[in-house]
Design an enzyme around this catalytic site. Structure first.
Site: not given
Ligand code: AMP
Ligand code: ZN
Length: 147
Positions: A110, A112
């Site tokens: 993903h 951000h």
């Molecule tokens: P990362 O640490 O770059 O892997 O970021 C993962 C992101 O996914 C974090 O900012 C979380 O808040 C977000 N996240 C986790 N679960 C969900 C979800 N069910 N829906 C939307 N965002 C999520």
């Protein structure tokens, strides 16, 4: 091993982002085409924190092909000015983490998009989930702006 606060992301069938794509988990979706989906981060650093993901599961950047990488970059470029404008941000962070060592917590690739403000220290992770109402309201504003 537990992948983080939001579930075990080590296997595709247990991947929370694959579940959102499949409509088996809730998400505040902004946009979707045949290659990518954009939705709001559940625990935003600031309102409008958006994630862009490929529909096909990849743990991280290391297995993405050129077409997927291009589709993700195009959506980041398309959404960036809209997220910045709708949120009234002073700047916008575009971040992407690969592997636990890099701080990745959800193991479906993903990007951000994080609205940033003068005087507010830059962060990549929010501290707590936002209310469903505030996420729904922001998603509606962003979807309208994307039209
Ligand atoms: P990362 O640490 O770059 O892997 O970021 C993962 C992101 O996914 C974090 O900012 C979380 O808040 C977000 N996240 C986790 N679960 C969900 C979800 N069910 N829906 C939307 N965002 C999520
Ligand atoms: Zn996945």
């Amino acid at each position: 091993m537990q992948g983080g606060l939001f579930g075990d992301e080590t296997a595709t069938e247990n991947c929370i982002f694959c579940k959102i794509i499949a409509g088996k988990a809730p998400g505040h979706i902004l946009y979707r085409n045949d290659e990518v989906m954009c939705f709001l981060d559940i625990a935003p650093v600031s309102a409008g924190h958006t994630l862009i993901i490929p529909l096909k599961h990849h743990d991280n950047i290391f297995t993405l092909n050129d077409a997927e990488a291009t589709a993700l970059a195009i959506q980041a470029r398309r959404l960036a000015p809209i997220v910045k404008r709708v949120t009234g941000a002073d700047g916008l962070g575009v971040h992407q983490l690969n592997g636990r060592a890099a701080g990745q917590t959800v193991f479906h690739y993903h990007t951000h998009l994080i609205p940033c403000f003068h005087g507010k220290p830059m962060q990549i992770h929010g501290r707590k989930p936002a209310s469903q109402d505030s996420l729904a309201d922001m998603a509606e504003r962003l979807r309208t702006a994307l039209k």
